[in-house]
Design an enzyme around this catalytic site. Structure first.
Site, PDB file in Angstrom:
ATOM      1  N   HIS A  58       2.766   7.600  -8.453  1.00  0.00           N
ATOM      2  CA  HIS A  58       1.923   7.061 -10.066  1.00  0.00           C
ATOM      3  C   HIS A  58       2.977   7.768 -11.165  1.00  0.00           C
ATOM      4  O   HIS A  58       3.065   8.302 -10.762  1.00  0.00           O
ATOM      5  CB  HIS A  58       0.401   7.928 -10.028  1.00  0.00           C
ATOM      6  CG  HIS A  58      -0.298   7.064  -8.761  1.00  0.00           C
ATOM      7  ND1 HIS A  58      -1.178   6.075  -8.828  1.00  0.00           N
ATOM      8  CD2 HIS A  58      -0.782   7.933  -7.515  1.00  0.00           C
ATOM      9  CE1 HIS A  58      -2.395   6.404  -7.320  1.00  0.00           C
ATOM     10  NE2 HIS A  58      -1.723   6.973  -7.044  1.00  0.00           N
ATOM     11  N   LYS A  78      -4.133  -0.969   9.530  1.00  0.00           N
ATOM     12  CA  LYS A  78      -4.721   0.435   8.651  1.00  0.00           C
ATOM     13  C   LYS A  78      -6.060  -0.093   8.045  1.00  0.00           C
ATOM     14  O   LYS A  78      -5.943  -1.055   7.746  1.00  0.00           O
ATOM     15  CB  LYS A  78      -4.107   0.473   7.185  1.00  0.00           C
ATOM     16  CG  LYS A  78      -4.104   1.715   6.263  1.00  0.00           C
ATOM     17  CD  LYS A  78      -3.607   3.149   6.394  1.00  0.00           C
ATOM     18  CE  LYS A  78      -4.123   4.418   5.621  1.00  0.00           C
ATOM     19  NZ  LYS A  78      -3.427   4.809   4.353  1.00  0.00           N
ATOM     20  N   ARG A 138       3.869   0.119  -3.606  1.00  0.00           N
ATOM     21  CA  ARG A 138       3.547  -1.116  -4.171  1.00  0.00           C
ATOM     22  C   ARG A 138       3.974  -2.027  -5.474  1.00  0.00           C
ATOM     23  O   ARG A 138       3.239  -2.652  -6.182  1.00  0.00           O
ATOM     24  CB  ARG A 138       3.026  -0.549  -6.475  1.00  0.00           C
ATOM     25  CG  ARG A 138       3.224   1.654  -5.809  1.00  0.00           C
ATOM     26  CD  ARG A 138       2.323   1.812  -5.737  1.00  0.00           C
ATOM     27  NE  ARG A 138       1.176   3.272  -5.484  1.00  0.00           N
ATOM     28  CZ  ARG A 138       0.588   3.723  -4.786  1.00  0.00           C
ATOM     29  NH1 ARG A 138      -0.029   3.395  -3.966  1.00  0.00           N
ATOM     30  NH2 ARG A 138       0.343   5.262  -5.137  1.00  0.00           N
ATOM     31  N   ASN A 143      -2.384  -0.890   0.870  1.00  0.00           N
ATOM     32  CA  ASN A 143      -3.280  -1.174  -0.521  1.00  0.00           C
ATOM     33  C   ASN A 143      -2.634  -1.641  -1.759  1.00  0.00           C
ATOM     34  O   ASN A 143      -2.725  -0.880  -2.792  1.00  0.00           O
ATOM     35  CB  ASN A 143      -4.306   0.155  -0.334  1.00  0.00           C
ATOM     36  CG  ASN A 143      -2.701   1.139  -0.680  1.00  0.00           C
ATOM     37  OD1 ASN A 143      -1.716   1.266  -0.169  1.00  0.00           O
ATOM     38  ND2 ASN A 143      -3.451   2.781  -0.894  1.00  0.00           N
ATOM     39  N   HIS A 145      -2.726  11.942   7.902  1.00  0.00           N
ATOM     40  CA  HIS A 145      -2.577  12.890   7.270  1.00  0.00           C
ATOM     41  C   HIS A 145      -4.187  13.469   6.787  1.00  0.00           C
ATOM     42  O   HIS A 145      -5.101  13.868   6.672  1.00  0.00           O
ATOM     43  CB  HIS A 145      -2.842  12.820   5.654  1.00  0.00           C
ATOM     44  CG  HIS A 145      -3.445  11.417   5.220  1.00  0.00           C
ATOM     45  ND1 HIS A 145      -4.928  10.926   5.215  1.00  0.00           N
ATOM     46  CD2 HIS A 145      -2.718   9.952   4.376  1.00  0.00           C
ATOM     47  CE1 HIS A 145      -5.088  10.164   5.054  1.00  0.00           C
ATOM     48  NE2 HIS A 145      -4.302   9.396   4.227  1.00  0.00           N
ATOM     49  N   ASP A 177       2.938   9.917   2.580  1.00  0.00           N
ATOM     50  CA  ASP A 177       1.931   9.291   2.297  1.00  0.00           C
ATOM     51  C   ASP A 177       2.949   9.371   0.549  1.00  0.00           C
ATOM     52  O   ASP A 177       2.131   9.412  -0.335  1.00  0.00           O
ATOM     53  CB  ASP A 177       1.096  10.203   2.224  1.00  0.00           C
ATOM     54  CG  ASP A 177       0.069   9.558   1.521  1.00  0.00           C
ATOM     55  OD1 ASP A 177       0.391   8.082   1.490  1.00  0.00           O
ATOM     56  OD2 ASP A 177      -0.895   9.917   1.030  1.00  0.00           O
TER      57      ASP A 177
END
Ligand code: DOR
Length: 447
Positions: A313, A150, A67, A97, A237, A309
């Site tokens: 959050h 990715k 993050r 991401n 995954h 993974d």
């Protein structure tokens, strides 16, 4: 050698050597393995008694989301890397991401500089692949610190997306490094969201509209394009029996497969009933028959890697009504305890786990600075106590999100030492003050 002096001796552990287990000691100097044997008369500045412990080559979590930059309220590189060290993980591959998306070598370098301030363990970063940077990928892909490219074929957290065959083609035809793929078909899911989810707020529908068919279709599409370019693709995954059946027919050295500890441990509808949106992740946790197929694929060699993974959050974000709740769970600190528990339950052997979390990542990603435990190699180890029982607790998690879906689960088999190049980074659940992590080096990168 027996009367030598070392910086450190790991005394009488069950050590996984290249040809199998042996009860031996390891002499370490300057961060390297200098001797393997009884070492009865050897001296060292420090000795760690390893009787009853298993000494493994340093394990890697090949899929984490930390993050930073952009969502530091969920996780920072410091807290993510610290969580890894606490969980017996000696190196991580972090995902692109973040915000901004990691689409250039400059942004990889920015992450490397940030990680270098709190390097609890070794690290490497994925470069995102999409239409915007596709034509530059051959130039970008060998920058230091990059473990691969990715691609997200289906939308998940963040804006990184290459949904169409045309976009995937653009990414796969540019460059040579391994491409890791989030294989869910965006078009099938968009249709399903209307017809299957509609206005419902029922989180157990997560594995229905993000369907088996959407995963299988995305996987088939990307494998077909990869074959055209003979490009290596790593399907991340995998959650379905159907894809495992497909891989059994299609797999070759160009196609590799990952599964997650969460999908091997939790299953639907049980997880949605007990955990609600805390078990919401992409691709979703599915029914038991799919979980059984993942285990079968671990047993028969179809699976190449197991990862967490780690996708933190906050609990506040997770409490939003579904589907506004974000997908993903923390996991880098619990990955190894969960997998060691599975070893103790007879689901896989410890050697197979080392293959999935160390030997295969080294081979498939071409890691240069790691190897099996042998003289001359880096003294980077994960040391585990297969008899230790403890309860996984949210309160013990170093992640900024402060929770784990496994809170309250009693497991057997725990990491007790995380060692990087001869430095003890974690000992019996306590972190050292010194951080010594470095960028992981690859055969194909410039460093
Ligand atoms: O559940 C997920 N969360 N799956 C992903 O692919 C992304 C991740 C995240 O970054 O939150």
């Amino acid at each position: 050698m027996e009367s030598s002096q070392f910086d450190l001796i790991l005394k009488n552990g069950q050590v996984l050597l290249p040809d199998g287990w042996a009860t031996v000691s390891i002499g370490i100097t300057n961060g390297k393995i200098c001797a393997i044997g009884p070492l009865d008369n050897a001296k060292a500045e420090k000795t760690i008694q390893c009787e009853g412990l298993h000494v493994l080559p340093g394990l890697i979590d090949t899929q984490v989301h930390f993050r930073e930059p952009g969502a530091e309220h969920k996780e920072t590189l410091a807290t993510g890397l610290q969580s890894a060290a606490l969980g017996g993980i000696t190196g991580v591959f972090e995902m692109p991401n973040t915000s901004p998306l990691t689409l250039t070598p400059e942004l990889i370098f920015d992450k490397m500089s940030r990680a270098d301030k709190h390097p609890w363990v070794d690290y490497a970063f994925y470069l995102g692949g999409c239409k915007q940077n596709a034509e530059k990928l051959s130039e970008y892909e060998n920058a230091p610190g990059i473990c691969g490219i990715k691609v997200f074929m289906g939308a998940s957290t963040g804006d990184l997306l290459a949904a169409s065959d045309e976009e995937i083609d653009m990414v796969l035809k540019n460059g040579r490094r391994i491409v890791a793929v989030h294989a869910e078909d965006e078009f099938i899911m968009q249709e399903n969201k209307k017809t299957i989810l509609g206005d419902s707020t029922d989180v157990s529908l997560h594995c229905k509209w993000r369907s088996v068919e959407s995963c299988l279709n995305a996987t088939k599409r990307v494998v077909a394009i990869a074959k055209k370019y003979k490009r290596r693709v790593h399907i991340l995954h995998v959650t379905t029996k159907d894809e495992m059946d497909f891989f059994r027919e299609q797999k070759n050295e160009h196609i590799t497969v990952e599964v997650l500890a969460n999908h091997l441990t939790l299953f639907a509808p049980d997880c949605y009933e007990k955990l609600g949106s805390l078990s919401q992740q992409n691709p979703p946790i599915r029914e038991k028959e799919h979980q059984d197929a993942l285990w079968k694929a671990i047993a028969d060699g179809t699976v190449d890697m197991v990862a967490s993974d780690h996708a933190p959050h906050t609990l506040e974000e997770k409490a939003k009504p579904y589907p506004l709740s974000p997908s993903g769970t923390p996991g880098v600190q619990t990955l190894l305890p969960i997998m060691l528990h599975h070893v103790n339950q007879g689901k896989l052997t410890l050697e197979r786990l080392v293959e999935l979390m160390c030997y295969n990542p080294i081979k498939i990603h071409g890691i240069k600075d790691r190897s099996k435990i042998e003289i001359g190699s880096q003294a980077t180890f994960t040391i585990v106590d297969m008899n230790k029982r403890d309860v996984i607790s949210s309160a013990d998690q170093a992640t900024k999100s402060e929770w784990t879906p496994f809170d309250g689960m009693e497991t057997q088999g725990w990491p007790v030492v995380t060692m990087i190049r001869g430095h003890v980074v974690m000992y019996e659940g306590k972190l050292s003050h010194q951080t010594v992590g470095l960028p992981i080096q690859f055969q194909e990168t410039k460093m």
